[in-house]
Design an enzyme around this catalytic site. Structure first.
Site, short mmCIF file in Angstrom:
data_model
loop_
_atom_site.label_atom_id
_atom_site.label_comp_id
_atom_site.label_asym_id
_atom_site.label_seq_id
_atom_site.Cartn_x
_atom_site.Cartn_y
_atom_site.Cartn_z
N GLY A 516 0.81 -1.21 0.00
CA GLY A 516 0.00 0.00 0.00
C GLY A 516 0.84 1.26 0.00
O GLY A 516 2.08 1.25 0.00
N HIS A 517 0.13 2.37 0.03
CA HIS A 517 0.77 3.67 -0.11
C HIS A 517 1.70 3.98 1.07
O HIS A 517 2.80 4.52 0.88
CB HIS A 517 -0.30 4.76 -0.22
N MET A 518 1.28 3.65 2.29
CA MET A 518 2.12 3.97 3.43
C MET A 518 3.41 3.17 3.42
O MET A 518 4.45 3.65 3.86
CB MET A 518 1.37 3.75 4.74
#
Length: 868
Positions: A516-518
């Site tokens: 994911g983005h994080m």
């Protein structure tokens, strides 16, 4: 021991019938809630600016413009809200706002809209600094042409085309009108707004010059490729889509579009600016929708034999500088989305690269284009499914191009590629790779000898080691108060934590995806991160831990044996032109000059920064909302009395859903008829059996004489410190505003309790008492100790306590409201008992242990019998 009956005297008030009072309360609450939301957003924004000003993060002017726009949006929202709440008493704040807005715009000038450029541009004429005209995807495709790597034939429809359609179709007024009904917390309203706005785009006729420009560009592309016609891939390339705000997955990409569908598909991609998710995102971030625009990347569709992704370096191990190529049969989405396990090729960085390792997977299906623009899944024959997608020479050619792009962009790259039927390799996209800066170690190594392992397991999002005190992040306030060098611990991964990542020693989350983005952000900032550590939120706040993200272990204390694996210092970007612009912007937003509400300078007209306006609006808003009981006292015609075993005259105003339907025609109700979530929880605490059984509070003679002397000397007009006044509960199914007069003290509680965790809050204020200043102050300190133990953020001043509890689950919020209900009854006349300094801790300990009868301390001496 002397015991005295409960003293009371009635205060008669004229009852004024106000049939519109309930609606007025609803309006006031809506204004108050919007003000608090924007205050929270601005606190996060300021924390983000302060972090970026450290000079450890590369910036773009797009970030400066985005933050200035968000700051002005939320500040204006707060100013409007406080003037609505106060009837315009703070109108001069608008003058402060306009003065600061002009200063901010001088720093962050926005590019002109519409831009002065052609409607379409071939990718070979586009460079990376033209992102404001063609968006991030198109800008990188153009730069790839300049780098000399093969890309499909194609062109960009610039943002000028978007503005031409909006102007030609007279769409802007419709957008603004529809967006007025958008509520980010109401998915149904977002769907309605999205449908209305997208209908405007899809029903609007394209301007003739725009239609002609697109179709001419398509014809020229086909002619250059030697084809009479060819389908294309049409990809969103919105302004800011690949900038500081991701907008990931919110816009539209359509593959295999035939010529006859090109114009219709173009309108669909533009309309995807207003999907429900995109609208909610912009509302939350404070980005006016009038400031967004869409460019579209049009690429010749590759009839891919194979395709995949490629990294010019390992994304999780900086010591591994080999090129990684993943490949599947057919079109790329099956590789990007993980539908099929890809082949993996590892290549050296030599000239030319050398194939070091090949891992061939079984790839049973592939995605391919069908007739008429469709996509279909096709079963791959067994002998082909188990065969490698690439020859060794093709893998070497890919790696050669990857290294060329890395040198051109001066940073490691994350790329997508395809192999056409003639054996030609082409690149579809290239972007910076958010990789780790830490070399991974053996993941199955044993724990450090002698070190205490608190927990282990989960997934490595970014390897490495970091040590620091645990800081639990449940709310935006927690982010705003994040200390340098702490370990960020959260229930879920979230890209909004980027505001504190550069100051974090490590990250632990109970849930989250390493793809994911994080996870990308953690690798970008080089912060060791473990996701999926299911017991993360049980870590004690403030406890020093060592996070070994490589081996997915969390140790107690600082483990010296792992210190050599801590992350290296990050690069510094101070002094760059963009950083200097950010410093200028920060001077108009960050400093807080107005800190003392009692100062004569704390008035509208004296605000010099956004932070000053925030502070003033926030202070004034609580004064307005805590005065809501005065409105209630004048609204007897819409209230009903609660019949319960309580030492107060409690009246209820139902805004909707707070009482059982059959009770609205009655003049009084009982607790069982309360359906308001927060009020029912508060009442359950106030009516707790242990409190009902305890009888009158034991009062020492000294305490009683102190009370009587204070009352005899107090002027008759003393505000809320009097017996017998009415208390009011203004409620809905999820909301509570409770103004309580119990004894000589006054408390106000404002709460929301619903299914959306981020919306839940409790604001509580307690003041006053019947005894002298010393005893009242001791009671305030005892209350503060109790509330801090219950997880509230607490501030005390003399006999006043202000407490906040925000963004917790409905069950946690109800439990705290129940405890507050007990506390309100427990503290009745408690100031009379505060006869020694030891009584402060004893009162807190007794309450937290559930001893509501004021048992004597362990030495057997009654607290009430002690005196200074």
């Amino acid at each position: 021991m002397l015991r005295l009956p409960f003293l009371s005297r009635g205060i008669r008030r004229e009852r004024v019938e106000r049939p519109d009072a309930a609606e007025r309360f609803r309006e006031r609450y809506a204004r108050f809630k919007s003000l608090l939301e924007s205050n929270s957003e601005l606190l996060t924004l300021i924390a983000d600016l302060e972090e970026k000003l450290r000079g450890e993060t590369p910036l773009t002017m797009a970030y400066v413009r985005e933050q200035s726009s968000r700051a002005m949006f939320h500040t204006a929202r707060m100013v409007d809200a406080i003037n609505d709440l106060s009837g315009g008493r703070h109108a001069r704040l608008r003058d402060d706002l306009e003065r600061i807005r002009a200063q901010v715009l001088d720093v962050a000038e926005r590019p002109p809209a519409p831009p002065d450029c052609d409607l379409v541009m071939p990718h070979c004429d586009i460079s990376v600094d033209m992102g404001h005209l063609v968006g991030g995807k198109n800008a990188h495709l153009g730069e790839m042409c300049r780098a000399g790597v093969p890309v499909p034939p194609g062109f960009a429809v610039t943002t000028a085309g978007y503005y031409r359609l909006v102007e030609h179709g007279r769409i802007l007024d419709g957008i603004r009108k529809a967006l007025r009904g958008a509520d980010p917390s109401d998915t149904a309203s977002l769907s309605r707004v999205s449908e209305d706005v997208q209908r405007l785009f899809l029903s609007a006729e394209l301007p003739p010059d725009l239609s002609q420009a697109i179709m001419t560009a398509h014809a020229d592309m086909c002619r250059a490729a030697g084809a009479a016609s060819m389908p294309i891939a049409m990809r969103s390339s919105a302004i800011g889509e690949d900038g500081e705000l991701s907008f990931a997955g919110q816009y539209l990409t359509v593959l295999n579009v035939p010529r006859e569908r090109v114009l219709r598909t173009y309108s669909m991609v533009l309309a995807s600016l207003f999907t429900p998710r995109a609208i909610a995102y912009r509302l939350h971030m404070g980005i006016p929708s009038e400031n967004v625009a869409m460019s579209v990347a049009c690429l010749g569709m590759i009839e891919a034999v194979a395709s995949g992704v490629m990294y010019s370096r390992s994304p999780v191990d900086s010591a591994d500088d080999r090129v990684l190529v993943n490949a599947v049969w057919g079109l790329g989405p099956y590789a990007v989305d993980g539908v099929v396990t890809p082949d993996a090729y590892l290549l050296s960085r030599e000239e030319p690269p050398r194939l070091v390792e090949r891992r061939v997977a079984v790839k049973p299906v592939r995605l391919e284009g069908g007739e008429g623009g469709d996509l279909r899944e096709v079963v791959v024959p067994d002998d082909v499914a188990a065969a490698p997608c690439l020859s060794d020479a093709q893998a070497v050619e890919l790696a050669t191009c990857a290294l060329r792009l890395e040198r051109h962009f001066k940073v490691a790259q994350d790329m997508e590629w395809a192999l056409d039927p003639r054996g030609n390799l082409v690149f579809l996209q290239s972007r910076p790779l958010h990789a780790c800066t830490q070399a991974s170690q053996t993941a199955d190594a044993p724990p450090v000898a002698g070190a205490e392992v608190l927990m282990e397991g989960g997934d490595t999002a970014c390897p490495g080691v970091g040590s620091g005190p645990v800081h639990l992040v449940r709310s935006d306030e927690d982010l705003a108060n994040f200390p340098d060098g702490a370990v960020l611990v959260a229930a879920h991964s979230s890209p909004r934590y980027v505001v504190v990542l550069p100051r974090s020693a490590a990250v632990i989350t109970a849930a989250g995806s390493v793809t994911g983005h994080m996870a990308s952000l953690a690798r970008e900032f080089g912060v060791p991160a473990v996701f999926g550590a299911t017991k993360a939120m049980t870590l004690a706040p403030g406890r020093v831990v060592t996070v070994d993200a490589t081996r997915r272990r969390i140790y107690a204390g600082e483990v010296q044996g792992l210190s050599h694996e801590c992350m290296p210092a990050r690069p510094v970007f101070s002094g760059t032109p963009v950083h200097r612009s950010l410093e200028a912007l920060g001077r108009h937003i960050i400093p807080l000059n107005l800190t003392d509400p009692k100062s004569p300078d704390f008035v509208p007209g004296n605000c010099r920064t956004v932070h000053d306006i925030m502070r003033m609006c926030h202070e004034f808003s609580y004064r307005e909302m805590f005065a809501i009981s005065d409105m209630a006292a004048q609204a007897g015609g819409v209230s009903v009395r609660l019949e319960a075993r309580l030492p107060l005259d409690l009246h209820i105003i139902d805004l909707g859903g707070g009482l059982a339907p059959h009770s609205h025609s009655a003049r009084q109700v009982v607790p069982d008829e309360v359906t308001s979530e927060p009020f029912a929880a508060l009442l359950s605490g106030m009516l707790h059996d242990g409190l009902q059984r305890r009888g009158p509070a034991p009062v020492s003679l000294g305490g009683f004489l102190s009370v009587m002397s204070q009352r005899m000397m107090a002027p008759p007009e003393v505000g809320h410190e009097r017996f017998g006044d009415r208390s009011y509960a203004i409620i809905s199914d999820r909301y509570l505003n409770f103004s309580s007069r119990v004894g000589y003290h006054y408390s106000v509680l404002d709460a929301w309790c619903g299914d959306v965790v981020n919306e839940n809050f409790i604001n509580f204020e307690f003041k006053g008492g019947a005894a002298d200043d010393v005893r009242r102050t001791r009671r305030a300190r005892a209350i503060a100790l109790i509330l801090e133990a219950l997880g509230f953020r607490v501030r005390t001043s003399s006999d006043r306590v202000v407490a906040r509890y925000r963004k917790y689950s409905p069950s946690d919020t109800r439990e705290r409201l129940d405890q507050l209900g007990r506390l309100l009854i427990f503290t009745r006349q408690m100031d009379m008992l505060m006869n020694g300094e030891q009584s402060v801790a004893h009162a807190a300990e007794s309450f937290l242990a559930g001893r509501y009868g004021w048992e004597p301390p362990a030495d057997g001496t009654s607290v009430a019998a002690r005196d200074d």
